[in-house]
Design a protein around this motif. Structure first.
Motif, PDB file in Angstrom:
ATOM      1  N   ASP A   1       1.146  -1.088   0.510  1.00  0.00           N
ATOM      2  CA  ASP A   1       0.400   0.278   0.024  1.00  0.00           C
ATOM      3  C   ASP A   1       0.634   1.352   0.016  1.00  0.00           C
ATOM      4  O   ASP A   1       0.000   2.314  -0.039  1.00  0.00           O
TER       5      ASP A   1
ATOM      6  N   ASN B   1      -4.352   3.137  -2.264  1.00  0.00           N
ATOM      7  CA  ASN B   1      -4.960   1.588  -1.119  1.00  0.00           C
ATOM      8  C   ASN B   1      -4.603   0.445  -2.005  1.00  0.00           C
ATOM      9  O   ASN B   1      -5.680  -0.018  -2.211  1.00  0.00           O
TER      10      ASN B   1
ATOM     11  N   LYS C   1      -3.145  -3.285  -2.452  1.00  0.00           N
ATOM     12  CA  LYS C   1      -3.489  -4.704  -1.768  1.00  0.00           C
ATOM     13  C   LYS C   1      -2.337  -4.959  -2.292  1.00  0.00           C
ATOM     14  O   LYS C   1      -1.209  -4.369  -2.770  1.00  0.00           O
TER      15      LYS C   1
ATOM     16  N   ASN D   1     -10.689  -0.219  -2.931  1.00  0.00           N
ATOM     17  CA  ASN D   1      -9.024  -1.127  -3.238  1.00  0.00           C
ATOM     18  C   ASN D   1      -8.641  -0.764  -4.133  1.00  0.00           C
ATOM     19  O   ASN D   1      -9.602  -1.318  -5.539  1.00  0.00           O
TER      20      ASN D   1
END
Length: 142
Positions: free
Chosen positions: A87, A111, A113, A136
């Protein structure tokens, strides 16, 4: 007799020159090989840094544009590289010719993963996307 003396001197000069050339090759060849390996390590490091910087820039742009945005990144890699993306950073461990390894890392805000992407040697295309109605971002190979 004069001809024989001049021939003797010429033979000695050729012999001294050959021995000097041999010593020069023995000592300079390993040094030039090491210099070439160091140059190749620098080239590989710079290429990996360039690849990671382009990926990082695309992630920053998608994050800045928000949900529904998407960027395509075309990359050309000198070697097969495994890139780890989390991130707040993208990194790779580069194996050098000197048997050492070097970590190259680029930080950013996002954001996305944690994931890993393997880039093949040559041309690669990555997609960085933040789908609409998703929390995400995602990154994947095309």
């Amino acid at each position: 007799m004069i001809r024989e003396d001049k021939g003797q001197v010429s033979l000695e000069y050729i012999l001294i020159f050959a021995i000097s050339l041999l010593f020069l090759m023995i000592f300079t060849l390993p040094l030039s090989e090491q210099a070439i390996e160091n140059t190749m390590d620098i080239t590989d490091s710079l290429n990996a840094k360039y690849v990671i910087s382009k990926i990082s820039l695309a992630i920053k742009e998608v994050y800045g544009e928000g949900q529904g945005s998407k960027h395509t990144v075309n990359l050309n890699s000198n070697n097969k590289i495994k890139i780890t993306i989390a991130d707040n950073y993208a990194s790779c461990n580069l194996k050098l010719k000197s048997k050492d390894s070097k970590q190259i890392k680029e930080c950013f805000n996002s954001n996305i993963k944690k994931t890993s992407i393997i880039l093949d040697k040559g041309a690669n295309t990555l997609i960085v996307e933040w789908p609409a109605n998703s929390e995400n971002m995602i990154i994947y190979r095309k």
